[in-house]
Design a protein around this motif. Structure first.
Motif, PDB file in Angstrom:
ATOM      1  N   VAL A 162      37.444  30.478  16.412  1.00  0.00           N
ATOM      2  CA  VAL A 162      38.832  30.897  16.237  1.00  0.00           C
ATOM      3  C   VAL A 162      38.981  32.297  16.822  1.00  0.00           C
ATOM      4  N   LYS A 163      40.153  32.553  17.431  1.00  0.00           N
ATOM      5  CA  LYS A 163      40.452  33.875  17.957  1.00  0.00           C
ATOM      6  C   LYS A 163      41.787  34.343  17.393  1.00  0.00           C
ATOM      7  N   TYR A 164      41.941  35.667  17.325  1.00  0.00           N
ATOM      8  CA  TYR A 164      43.132  36.268  16.732  1.00  0.00           C
ATOM      9  C   TYR A 164      43.784  37.197  17.752  1.00  0.00           C
ATOM     10  N   ASP A 165      45.094  37.046  17.952  1.00  0.00           N
ATOM     11  CA  ASP A 165      45.847  37.889  18.876  1.00  0.00           C
ATOM     12  C   ASP A 165      46.327  39.133  18.136  1.00  0.00           C
ATOM     13  N   VAL A 166      45.704  40.283  18.427  1.00  0.00           N
ATOM     14  CA  VAL A 166      46.069  41.518  17.731  1.00  0.00           C
ATOM     15  C   VAL A 166      47.412  42.073  18.210  1.00  0.00           C
ATOM     16  N   LEU A 167      47.940  41.572  19.330  1.00  0.00           N
ATOM     17  CA  LEU A 167      49.243  41.999  19.845  1.00  0.00           C
ATOM     18  C   LEU A 167      50.344  40.974  19.551  1.00  0.00           C
ATOM     19  N   TYR A 168      50.087  40.041  18.665  1.00  0.00           N
ATOM     20  CA  TYR A 168      50.991  38.914  18.425  1.00  0.00           C
ATOM     21  C   TYR A 168      52.417  39.368  18.085  1.00  0.00           C
ATOM     22  N   ASP A 169      53.384  38.779  18.769  1.00  0.00           N
ATOM     23  CA  ASP A 169      54.813  39.010  18.519  1.00  0.00           C
ATOM     24  C   ASP A 169      55.450  37.635  18.375  1.00  0.00           C
ATOM     25  N   GLU A 170      55.848  37.291  17.183  1.00  0.00           N
ATOM     26  CA  GLU A 170      56.317  35.922  16.926  1.00  0.00           C
ATOM     27  C   GLU A 170      57.575  35.562  17.715  1.00  0.00           C
ATOM     28  N   THR A 171      58.364  36.545  18.163  1.00  0.00           N
ATOM     29  CA  THR A 171      59.572  36.238  18.933  1.00  0.00           C
ATOM     30  C   THR A 171      59.293  35.998  20.414  1.00  0.00           C
ATOM     31  N   LYS A 172      58.173  36.508  20.931  1.00  0.00           N
ATOM     32  CA  LYS A 172      57.879  36.391  22.357  1.00  0.00           C
ATOM     33  C   LYS A 172      56.636  35.558  22.684  1.00  0.00           C
ATOM     34  N   SER A 173      55.742  35.404  21.734  1.00  0.00           N
ATOM     35  CA  SER A 173      54.478  34.722  22.012  1.00  0.00           C
ATOM     36  C   SER A 173      54.695  33.262  22.391  1.00  0.00           C
ATOM     37  N   VAL A 174      53.844  32.778  23.259  1.00  0.00           N
ATOM     38  CA  VAL A 174      53.878  31.362  23.625  1.00  0.00           C
ATOM     39  C   VAL A 174      53.046  30.546  22.644  1.00  0.00           C
ATOM     40  N   TYR A 175      52.366  31.230  21.729  1.00  0.00           N
ATOM     41  CA  TYR A 175      51.526  30.573  20.733  1.00  0.00           C
ATOM     42  C   TYR A 175      52.257  30.548  19.393  1.00  0.00           C
ATOM     43  N   ALA A 176      52.065  29.477  18.632  1.00  0.00           N
ATOM     44  CA  ALA A 176      52.766  29.303  17.355  1.00  0.00           C
ATOM     45  C   ALA A 176      52.266  30.260  16.279  1.00  0.00           C
ATOM     46  N   ASP A 177      51.032  30.751  16.411  1.00  0.00           N
ATOM     47  CA  ASP A 177      50.444  31.609  15.382  1.00  0.00           C
ATOM     48  C   ASP A 177      49.495  32.600  16.048  1.00  0.00           C
ATOM     49  N   ALA A 178      49.198  33.702  15.354  1.00  0.00           N
ATOM     50  CA  ALA A 178      48.258  34.694  15.889  1.00  0.00           C
ATOM     51  C   ALA A 178      46.824  34.165  15.880  1.00  0.00           C
ATOM     52  N   TYR A 179      46.506  33.266  14.960  1.00  0.00           N
ATOM     53  CA  TYR A 179      45.177  32.636  14.907  1.00  0.00           C
ATOM     54  C   TYR A 179      45.192  31.363  15.749  1.00  0.00           C
ATOM     55  N   ILE A 180      44.214  31.249  16.633  1.00  0.00           N
ATOM     56  CA  ILE A 180      44.171  30.097  17.525  1.00  0.00           C
ATOM     57  C   ILE A 180      42.751  29.540  17.542  1.00  0.00           C
TER      58      ILE A 180
END
Length: 178
Positions: free
Chosen positions: A153-171
């Motif tokens: 599992v990887k975590y996006d430390v820059l995650y922005d829920e309004t702009k990210s193409v991923y549904a969650d910061a954890y992938i």
């Protein structure tokens, strides 16, 4: 006459010496090139999702250079197409750089910076404004490795829920390199 003969002889010796040096450097370069390619491993990801008017396809090839048994670094490309019937379609293109560290043979830590260009076009009847922007992501991850495969599992430390193409910061991820 003797002087002329010694100059000719020196020229022939010099030419022969240059040919030998060139041949030896060529063999050395070929050996170094072979050693370089022996450390390269290729992999990547393929994604396909569809259902009830939705389609998504992703191609994400990558390559890493194995510095030693613990460290590897590499680059990747990403291309994605999404379409939701009567709603929107989007294209996502970008690249990434990745560093891998095997703490133990079975435990792999990773850091990956990804920069994606997102172009989203909404159906005119919805009244949304079309988007075109760059989205950065910095993933820190951990996984279990066996052979050429790592699951984790990887975590996006820059995650922005309004702009990210991923549904969650954890992938979750499955990483395979050959």
């Amino acid at each position: 006459m003797m002087v002329k003969k010694s100059i000719t002889l020196n020229w022939k010796k010099t030419a022969l010496l240059l040919i030998i040096i060139s041949f030896s450097l060529s063999l050395s370069a070929q050996n170094q090139e072979k050693q370089f390619w022996d450390h390269i491993r290729f992999g990547g990801g393929i994604g396909l999702s569809f259902g009830d008017g939705f389609f998504s396809g992703t191609l994400a090839p990558s390559a890493i250079y194995k510095l030693n048994d613990q460290f590897s670094m590499g680059v990747g490309l990403n291309g994605t197409y999404n379409k939701q019937k009567n709603f929107y379609f989007s294209t996502i293109f970008g690249g990434s750089v990745i560093g891998l560290f095997n703490v133990l043979q079975e435990l792999q830590l990773s850091a990956e910076f990804e920069e994606l260009n997102v172009s989203r076009t909404w159906d005119d009847s919805l009244g949304f404004v079309d988007d075109n922007y760059w989205y950065p992501a910095l993933f820190l991850g951990a996984g279990y490795s066996t052979g050429n495969v790592t699951v984790g599992v990887k975590y996006d430390v820059l995650y922005d829920e309004t702009k990210s193409v991923y549904a969650d910061a954890y992938i979750p991820f499955i990483r395979v390199y050959f």
